[in-house]
Write a protein that holds these residues in place. Sequence first.
Motif, PDB file in Angstrom:
ATOM      1  N   LYS A  44       0.815  -1.219   0.000  1.00 44.69           N
ATOM      2  CA  LYS A  44       0.000   0.000   0.000  1.00 44.69           C
ATOM      3  C   LYS A  44       0.845   1.264   0.000  1.00 44.69           C
ATOM      4  O   LYS A  44       0.707   2.117  -0.861  1.00 44.69           O
ATOM      5  CB  LYS A  44      -0.922  -0.005   1.218  1.00 44.69           C
ATOM      6  N   ILE A  45       1.721   1.375   0.982  1.00 39.77           N
ATOM      7  CA  ILE A  45       2.510   2.597   1.098  1.00 39.77           C
ATOM      8  C   ILE A  45       3.602   2.637   0.025  1.00 39.77           C
ATOM      9  O   ILE A  45       3.875   3.686  -0.576  1.00 39.77           O
ATOM     10  CB  ILE A  45       3.110   2.754   2.505  1.00 39.77           C
ATOM     11  N   GLY A  46       4.231   1.489  -0.274  1.00 35.85           N
ATOM     12  CA  GLY A  46       5.293   1.471  -1.272  1.00 35.85           C
ATOM     13  C   GLY A  46       4.782   1.776  -2.664  1.00 35.85           C
ATOM     14  O   GLY A  46       5.386   2.554  -3.403  1.00 35.85           O
ATOM     15  N   ALA A  47       3.663   1.168  -3.042  1.00 34.90           N
ATOM     16  CA  ALA A  47       3.108   1.416  -4.370  1.00 34.90           C
ATOM     17  C   ALA A  47       2.552   2.827  -4.491  1.00 34.90           C
ATOM     18  O   ALA A  47       2.588   3.427  -5.575  1.00 34.90           O
ATOM     19  CB  ALA A  47       2.014   0.384  -4.683  1.00 34.90           C
ATOM     20  N   GLN A  83       3.946  -6.111  -8.885  1.00 36.17           N
ATOM     21  CA  GLN A  83       3.588  -4.895  -8.162  1.00 36.17           C
ATOM     22  C   GLN A  83       3.911  -3.652  -8.990  1.00 36.17           C
ATOM     23  O   GLN A  83       3.180  -2.655  -8.948  1.00 36.17           O
ATOM     24  CB  GLN A  83       4.322  -4.826  -6.820  1.00 36.17           C
ATOM     25  N   GLY A  84       4.976  -3.725  -9.760  1.00 40.20           N
ATOM     26  CA  GLY A  84       5.326  -2.606 -10.627  1.00 40.20           C
ATOM     27  C   GLY A  84       4.308  -2.360 -11.713  1.00 40.20           C
ATOM     28  O   GLY A  84       4.073  -1.221 -12.128  1.00 40.20           O
ATOM     29  N   ALA A  85       3.651  -3.424 -12.200  1.00 39.90           N
ATOM     30  CA  ALA A  85       2.585  -3.264 -13.184  1.00 39.90           C
ATOM     31  C   ALA A  85       1.363  -2.606 -12.566  1.00 39.90           C
ATOM     32  O   ALA A  85       0.689  -1.791 -13.203  1.00 39.90           O
ATOM     33  CB  ALA A  85       2.207  -4.624 -13.773  1.00 39.90           C
ATOM     34  N   LEU A  86       1.077  -2.944 -11.311  1.00 38.10           N
ATOM     35  CA  LEU A  86      -0.012  -2.280 -10.590  1.00 38.10           C
ATOM     36  C   LEU A  86       0.234  -0.780 -10.530  1.00 38.10           C
ATOM     37  O   LEU A  86      -0.666   0.032 -10.776  1.00 38.10           O
ATOM     38  CB  LEU A  86      -0.133  -2.868  -9.181  1.00 38.10           C
ATOM     39  N   ILE A  87       1.473  -0.393 -10.208  1.00 38.45           N
ATOM     40  CA  ILE A  87       1.827   1.024 -10.087  1.00 38.45           C
ATOM     41  C   ILE A  87       1.651   1.741 -11.415  1.00 38.45           C
ATOM     42  O   ILE A  87       1.023   2.804 -11.490  1.00 38.45           O
ATOM     43  CB  ILE A  87       3.276   1.165  -9.585  1.00 38.45           C
ATOM     44  N   VAL A  88       2.202   1.180 -12.479  1.00 37.90           N
ATOM     45  CA  VAL A  88       2.115   1.837 -13.782  1.00 37.90           C
ATOM     46  C   VAL A  88       0.660   1.981 -14.214  1.00 37.90           C
ATOM     47  O   VAL A  88       0.217   3.063 -14.626  1.00 37.90           O
ATOM     48  CB  VAL A  88       2.921   1.059 -14.844  1.00 37.90           C
ATOM     49  N   GLY A  89      -0.099   0.902 -14.111  1.00 38.32           N
ATOM     50  CA  GLY A  89      -1.495   0.956 -14.538  1.00 38.32           C
ATOM     51  C   GLY A  89      -2.320   1.948 -13.747  1.00 38.32           C
ATOM     52  O   GLY A  89      -3.126   2.698 -14.317  1.00 38.32           O
ATOM     53  N   ASP A  90      -2.121   1.979 -12.409  1.00 40.84           N
ATOM     54  CA  ASP A  90      -2.892   2.920 -11.600  1.00 40.84           C
ATOM     55  C   ASP A  90      -2.441   4.365 -11.833  1.00 40.84           C
ATOM     56  O   ASP A  90      -3.266   5.283 -11.824  1.00 40.84           O
ATOM     57  CB  ASP A  90      -2.789   2.567 -10.114  1.00 40.84           C
ATOM     58  N   ALA A  91      -1.158   4.583 -12.055  1.00 39.95           N
ATOM     59  CA  ALA A  91      -0.662   5.945 -12.261  1.00 39.95           C
ATOM     60  C   ALA A  91      -1.224   6.573 -13.523  1.00 39.95           C
ATOM     61  O   ALA A  91      -1.502   7.777 -13.556  1.00 39.95           O
ATOM     62  CB  ALA A  91       0.868   5.951 -12.306  1.00 39.95           C
ATOM     63  N   ILE A  92      -1.413   5.772 -14.570  1.00 37.48           N
ATOM     64  CA  ILE A  92      -1.919   6.352 -15.828  1.00 37.48           C
ATOM     65  C   ILE A  92      -3.446   6.339 -15.883  1.00 37.48           C
ATOM     66  O   ILE A  92      -4.031   6.903 -16.808  1.00 37.48           O
ATOM     67  CB  ILE A  92      -1.328   5.640 -17.055  1.00 37.48           C
ATOM     68  N   ALA A  93      -4.086   5.702 -14.905  1.00 33.18           N
ATOM     69  CA  ALA A  93      -5.547   5.661 -14.853  1.00 33.18           C
ATOM     70  C   ALA A  93      -6.088   6.862 -14.075  1.00 33.18           C
ATOM     71  O   ALA A  93      -5.349   7.573 -13.382  1.00 33.18           O
ATOM     72  CB  ALA A  93      -6.011   4.365 -14.187  1.00 33.18           C
ATOM     73  N   SER A  94      -7.375   7.079 -14.168  1.00 32.20           N
ATOM     74  CA  SER A  94      -8.023   8.156 -13.407  1.00 32.20           C
ATOM     75  C   SER A  94      -8.000   7.810 -11.916  1.00 32.20           C
ATOM     76  O   SER A  94      -8.125   6.638 -11.546  1.00 32.20           O
ATOM     77  CB  SER A  94      -9.464   8.335 -13.869  1.00 32.20           C
ATOM     78  N   PRO A  95      -7.839   8.806 -11.038  1.00 31.13           N
ATOM     79  CA  PRO A  95      -7.756   8.538  -9.602  1.00 31.13           C
ATOM     80  C   PRO A  95      -8.922   7.735  -9.047  1.00 31.13           C
ATOM     81  O   PRO A  95      -8.753   6.927  -8.131  1.00 31.13           O
ATOM     82  CB  PRO A  95      -7.711   9.944  -8.984  1.00 31.13           C
ATOM     83  N   GLU A  96     -10.112   7.915  -9.594  1.00 37.73           N
ATOM     84  CA  GLU A  96     -11.291   7.244  -9.033  1.00 37.73           C
ATOM     85  C   GLU A  96     -11.284   5.737  -9.249  1.00 37.73           C
ATOM     86  O   GLU A  96     -12.043   5.014  -8.585  1.00 37.73           O
ATOM     87  CB  GLU A  96     -12.575   7.845  -9.599  1.00 37.73           C
ATOM     88  N   VAL A  97     -10.459   5.224 -10.157  1.00 36.76           N
ATOM     89  CA  VAL A  97     -10.419   3.776 -10.370  1.00 36.76           C
ATOM     90  C   VAL A  97      -9.136   3.155  -9.816  1.00 36.76           C
ATOM     91  O   VAL A  97      -8.915   1.955  -9.976  1.00 36.76           O
ATOM     92  CB  VAL A  97     -10.562   3.427 -11.868  1.00 36.76           C
ATOM     93  N   LEU A 149      -6.473   1.661  -7.010  1.00 38.08           N
ATOM     94  CA  LEU A 149      -6.440   1.034  -5.699  1.00 38.08           C
ATOM     95  C   LEU A 149      -5.375   1.663  -4.825  1.00 38.08           C
ATOM     96  O   LEU A 149      -5.470   1.647  -3.604  1.00 38.08           O
ATOM     97  CB  LEU A 149      -6.154  -0.465  -5.830  1.00 38.08           C
ATOM     98  N   ILE A 150      -4.336   2.203  -5.446  1.00 40.46           N
ATOM     99  CA  ILE A 150      -3.272   2.888  -4.706  1.00 40.46           C
ATOM    100  C   ILE A 150      -3.066   4.272  -5.336  1.00 40.46           C
ATOM    101  O   ILE A 150      -3.288   4.459  -6.536  1.00 40.46           O
ATOM    102  CB  ILE A 150      -1.942   2.086  -4.697  1.00 40.46           C
ATOM    103  N   GLY A 151      -2.687   5.241  -4.513  1.00 35.38           N
ATOM    104  CA  GLY A 151      -2.321   6.542  -5.044  1.00 35.38           C
ATOM    105  C   GLY A 151      -3.459   7.396  -5.538  1.00 35.38           C
ATOM    106  O   GLY A 151      -3.264   8.208  -6.446  1.00 35.38           O
ATOM    107  N   ALA A 152      -4.629   7.284  -4.936  1.00 37.05           N
ATOM    108  CA  ALA A 152      -5.754   8.100  -5.401  1.00 37.05           C
ATOM    109  C   ALA A 152      -5.502   9.590  -5.220  1.00 37.05           C
ATOM    110  O   ALA A 152      -6.067  10.411  -5.947  1.00 37.05           O
ATOM    111  CB  ALA A 152      -7.035   7.701  -4.665  1.00 37.05           C
ATOM    112  N   SER A 153      -4.625   9.956  -4.262  1.00 39.41           N
ATOM    113  CA  SER A 153      -4.386  11.369  -3.962  1.00 39.41           C
ATOM    114  C   SER A 153      -3.037  11.878  -4.455  1.00 39.41           C
ATOM    115  O   SER A 153      -2.629  12.982  -4.110  1.00 39.41           O
ATOM    116  CB  SER A 153      -4.486  11.603  -2.449  1.00 39.41           C
ATOM    117  N   VAL A 154      -2.337  11.089  -5.277  1.00 36.73           N
ATOM    118  CA  VAL A 154      -0.973  11.471  -5.640  1.00 36.73           C
ATOM    119  C   VAL A 154      -0.896  12.336  -6.892  1.00 36.73           C
ATOM    120  O   VAL A 154       0.193  12.648  -7.371  1.00 36.73           O
ATOM    121  CB  VAL A 154      -0.073  10.224  -5.821  1.00 36.73           C
ATOM    122  N   GLY A 155      -2.021  12.753  -7.422  1.00 30.27           N
ATOM    123  CA  GLY A 155      -2.023  13.608  -8.595  1.00 30.27           C
ATOM    124  C   GLY A 155      -2.305  12.826  -9.862  1.00 30.27           C
ATOM    125  O   GLY A 155      -2.567  11.622  -9.839  1.00 30.27           O
TER     126      GLY A 155
END
Length: 311
Positions: A132-135, A165-179, A181-187
């Motif tokens: 959670k915190i690392g991703a 885990q790195g794929a989770l990060i990349v996919g979530d970073a390029i997705a909209s915050p509302e979808v 699982l991690i980093g909803a508030s990171v911009g």
Amino acid sequence: MAELLLLRRKPRAVVFAALRRALIGAVICGAIVATAAGCASKPDPESTRADLSEVTEAPMAPEEIDEYDATLHPDPMVDAVDCTPYLVVTSRGTGEGASGQLLSPVVRMIAESRPDEVQTVDLDYPADAEVKIGATRGARILIDTLNVQADACPEQRFILLGYSQGALIVGDAIASPEVRLIGASVGELAPDAAERVLAVVLYGDPRFRGAESYDVGDFDPSVNGVLPRPAGSLDAFADRLRDYCVSGDIVCQSGFDLDESGHVAYYSNGMQQDGAAFVITRLGPPESAEDDAAPSKGRTPVGGAEPDESD
């Protein structure tokens, strides 16, 4: 090395198939053979799956969330790097070290296709069991990196590579915050930064969605990953994305009766070469080729008139 089977469910262009075969023949033996032989540390699929599953459980402490909140801390966490034509950002899997990563041969093949044009940044995140915190940190740094580079280097294009885990990060970073699982508030990626993303390649993605057009592999399309993203979450990148998953991967295929070795199969099943070939087909011509094609100053282009030297 024997010719690899084409794994994508939809036919690929002939040029892509030919390029992939050429890459396979040119693979650097040290990088691939050493990894396949077990010289490099590989993540444990069962523990990786357990660590990822905890993402949906107890929430992070407020101070941990606040540390990477882009509203509370708007200044970028990174500085710009050199303005090479291409920036490759790698996001390693849980437990992978600085060397011998699944993504290392992929990066090497991309870089060799464009000598002196590719710079690589390995995402600065822990890649440990504290997903959670690392991703969340990883997503913030990835977004900051691309936004900073887009401002500093107007011509630079981005390639994003992620495993587990790195794929989770990349996919979530390029997705909209509302979808996410991690980093909803990171911009979010600035529109210009998002446009500069030339290619995204994911392996063993925990957020795999089995019916997407960009999926690649012999997976069961009715089975999703352990943390599947909502359908259509990455539609904006669909033509630039390959999400690799094999049938025995307990991270991107979340059944409990699957062979645990599937999550590390990407080290030796040819998908590294396949992913690199996809990226290379999306690159422009090498700068040296463009220079050779441009007419020299003071010379007459082929088929052109002789210059008027009366002035």
